[in-house]
Every structure is written in structure tokens, then in C-alpha cells.
Design a protein around this motif. Structure first.
Motif, short mmCIF file in Angstrom:
data_model
loop_
_atom_site.label_atom_id
_atom_site.label_comp_id
_atom_site.label_asym_id
_atom_site.label_seq_id
_atom_site.Cartn_x
_atom_site.Cartn_y
_atom_site.Cartn_z
N ASP A 227 29.82 57.42 15.62
CA ASP A 227 28.85 58.10 14.77
C ASP A 227 29.45 59.32 14.08
O ASP A 227 28.83 59.87 13.16
N ALA A 228 30.60 59.76 14.51
CA ALA A 228 31.22 60.92 13.89
C ALA A 228 32.12 60.56 12.71
O ALA A 228 32.62 61.44 12.02
N SER A 229 32.32 59.28 12.48
CA SER A 229 33.21 58.85 11.38
C SER A 229 32.41 58.82 10.08
O SER A 229 31.93 57.78 9.65
N LEU A 230 32.28 59.97 9.47
CA LEU A 230 31.48 60.12 8.25
C LEU A 230 32.37 60.43 7.06
O LEU A 230 33.40 61.11 7.19
N VAL A 231 31.97 59.95 5.90
CA VAL A 231 32.64 60.26 4.64
C VAL A 231 31.58 60.30 3.57
O VAL A 231 30.55 59.60 3.67
N ASN A 232 31.75 61.14 2.56
CA ASN A 232 30.72 61.19 1.53
C ASN A 232 30.80 59.94 0.65
O ASN A 232 31.83 59.26 0.58
N LEU A 233 29.69 59.63 -0.01
CA LEU A 233 29.57 58.38 -0.75
C LEU A 233 30.59 58.27 -1.88
O LEU A 233 31.07 57.18 -2.20
N ASP A 234 30.91 59.38 -2.50
CA ASP A 234 31.88 59.34 -3.60
C ASP A 234 33.25 58.92 -3.09
O ASP A 234 33.92 58.08 -3.68
N ASP A 235 33.68 59.50 -1.97
CA ASP A 235 34.97 59.11 -1.39
C ASP A 235 34.93 57.66 -0.91
O ASP A 235 35.94 56.95 -0.97
#
Length: 346
Positions: A227-235
Motif C-alpha cells: 500500500d505504500a507503493s504510490l506514484v502520482n498519475l502523471d508519472d
């Protein structure tokens, strides 16, 4: 004394009269600013574009380009982060809900999905959100010309597929290969009253450059096991983390792969693999020689440690031999051949 008091009263009265227009002007300026701020909500788009700089557009004069259309299924793990949460949790929302709210608020335009499936991203193809709501029976309220849709009425749970157009191209200006998303279309899956196979309803096209400034404000989960593997939608889109099968490429007839190869799933799969192989081959051919040069340069710059040690050892041995030779006494006399002269008797 009375005259002095009379003059003082006149001065005070004049000061009060002269101060009133100043106060009125300040209040008027504040009112004007408030009106401008409330009426310039569309200007927010421009400010966000300056605050969140976007990637450069694809150059028009590239020497090689291939436009690919993919079907991105949100049931596949690499794409599943685009589906959750189905309903907003605080400020966190999935891709469709976010794009839907931006379009409903007038921040981004949306373009009609034509029957031939080819996108037209100009003013002639813009579609009003009220038309979308009416066509797909999405409940809304209208108040003072503004549309309002509750979160529970947004058909986010039904949007499980995206049609996505990307352009693979080689930029000769800086000798680089890129894959850039050009547009995407959310697709609803709705079952009929008889419980048959869900039908696909493409809603509208979204031009990626229009929504790109906003995507950096929303994150997507990259793994279902972390759950910590987040990236913003643009990236997420810029780095091509999505996965999707090719369903069409640009061709003179505008046909999909299924229309070209027929209903044979084996032929369709083979054609998709062939196109993917062409893209990989082109990319590898571009960077093949450059990669070899790069590896060679790295080898030279980093150096082969063993080779360096060997050369240094040979140099030390050579210096040691030279030093010993210069320090030892000369043995030329002892090493010279002896000549024996015998006296002969006569």
C-alpha cells in the motif's frame, strides 16, 4: 476664540468629507477583486499549468512515429490502481471520478467518441457534459446553470476499461526514443436486463495535455501487495506503467486489428505480438550501437581493476630492477676475459 473654534470645525468637517471617497475606493477595489476571483475559476487551469510544469509535447518533425491504440483493462494488476477507490475517500479518488469532476466543473474539455473509434480532438468535436449525462442516464441536478452529480451517482464502478492512444516516436534532435500518451477514453461496462455479457459504452475522449497539469495532484497505487507503493498519475502515464493489448494502429482504412484479421483470436494475438516486436526491434536498433559505445565508455572510465593492478605491478617491478641496477657495483673488470701471454723460449 469663537472664530478659532469655528475654523477648527470647518477643517475637521473637510477632512471627514475628503476621507470618505478614499474609504469608498478601497472598498470598491476589494469588491472588484472578489468578483474577479469568483468569476475567474477558468483561469485556475492556466495557473496550475504554471505551477505544475508538464512534459514537452511531441515534436511535429520527428523522423519516425507509430501511433498505437491500446485497451487498458483495470482488472489487470498493473492497471488496478486506476480503479480504486470506487467512491472518493476524502480527496483521494480514482482516475474516472477525478476526470469526471474536472469535466463537470468546466476545467477540461471532453470530445465525442465517434462510431468509427477515431478521435477528433478539436473544437468541432467538443461535447457538453449535460449531453453525456443525458445519453448515459446519469442522475444529476441543475441549479443556476451549474450541474451537480453526487459521488454515489458517478458511474465509477462501471468504468473498467480505458481506450488509450499513445505515440511511439524517435526524436532526432536529442537522439531519444519516447512513448507518449496522447488521449484516453473511459469505457463503461453495463449488463443488459437479461444478464448477458456486459456491453461496452465508450463515454468520451480526453486529451492528455488538457488533464496533465492536474494528474500530479492524485496518486495511484502501484502494487496490490504494498500500500505504500504510490506514484502520482502523471508519472504513472509518463513512465508507461500501464499495460494494455493493442487493438488498433493508424492505417489508411481506419480499421481495428479485429477487422483486419477477422474473429480468429489466434491470428489477433499473433498480430499484436508482431507489432510489439516491431516496436522493441526499432528501439533496440536505435540504442544498440549507442549502448555498446556507452558500455565501452563506462569500461574505460571505471577501468578494469585487475588490469590496472597488473600494470601497476609491472611498473613497480621495472622501477625496482632499475634501482637495483644503478645501486650495484660494476663488474666489468671481473667479467672481462683474461688474456694469458706465454713467454716462448727461443
Amino acid at each position: 476664540m469663537k472664530r478659532l473654534l469655528f475654523l477648527l470645525m470647518i477643517v475637521l468637517a473637510a477632512g471627514t468629507v475628503s476621507a470618505q471617497p478614499k474609504k469608498s475606493r478601497v472598498q470598491q477595489n476589494k469588491t472588484t477583486e472578489q468578483k474577479q476571483q469568483s468569476s475567474n475559476t477558468q483561469g485556475m487551469t492556466r495557473r496550475m499549468q504554471l505551477q505544475y510544469p508538464t512534459a514537452l509535447d511531441m515534436p511535429e518533425n520527428v523522423v519516425w512515429r507509430r501511433d498505437i491504440y491500446r485497451e487498458v483493462n483495470l482488472d489487470d494488476e498493473p492497471n488496478s490502481g486506476l480503479y480504486f477507490p470506487v467512491e472518493p475517500i476524502g480527496k483521494q479518488m480514482n482516475l474516472f471520478t477525478y476526470v469526471f469532476k474536472l469535466a463537470l466543473g468546466g476545467y477540461i474539455p471532453v470530445y465525442e467518441y465517434r462510431l468509427d473509434g477515431n478521435e477528433v480532438l478539436d473544437a468541432t468535436a467538443k461535447v457538453d457534459m449535460k449531453t453525456i449525462l443525458d445519453n448515459y442516464h446519469i442522475f444529476y441536478e441543475e441549479n443556476g446553470g451549474k450541474l451537480k452529480v453526487d459521488n454515489s451517482d458517478i458511474p465509477s464502478a462501471e468504468v473498467k476499461i480505458y481506450y488509450l492512444k499513445e505515440s511511439a516516436y524517435y526524436d532526432q534532435a536529442n537522439s531519444s526514443f519516447h512513448i507518449k500518451v496522447q488521449a484516453f477514453c473511459p469505457v463503461m461496462l453495463r449488463e443488459d436486463d437479461f444478464g448477458g455479457e456486459a456491453a461496452k459504452y465508450p463515454l468520451f475522449w480526453v486529451k492528455y495535455s488538457d488533464v496533465e497539469p492536474y494528474l500530479s495532484r492524485q496518486s495511484v497505487r502501484m502494487s496490490e501487495r504494498n500500500d505504500a507503493s504510490l506514484v502520482n498519475l502523471d508519472d504513472y502515464f509518463t513512465m508507461n506503467h500501464y499495460k494494455g493489448k493493442i487493438y488498433k494502429t493508424n492505417n489508411s482504412q481506419g480499421k481495428t486489428l479485429a477487422q483486419i484479421v477477422g474473429n480468429d483470436s489466434t491470428k489477433l494475438s499473433a498480430e499484436q505480438k508482431r507489432i510489439e516486436a516491431e516496436l522493441d526491434a526499432f528501439r533496440n536498433n536505435i540504442f544498440g550501437s549507442n549502448r555498446e559505445q556507452h558500455d565501452s565508455a563506462d569500461s574505460i572510465s571505471n577501468g578494469d581493476v585487475a588490469q590496472k593492478q597488473k600494470v601497476e605491478k609491472q611498473k613497480r617491478q621495472a622501477r625496482t630492477k632499475t634501482a637495483k641496477a644503478s645501486a650495484s657495483p660494476s663488474k666489468s673488470s671481473s667479467s672481462a676475459p683474461r688474456v694469458s701471454v706465454r713467454r716462448q723460449r727461443h
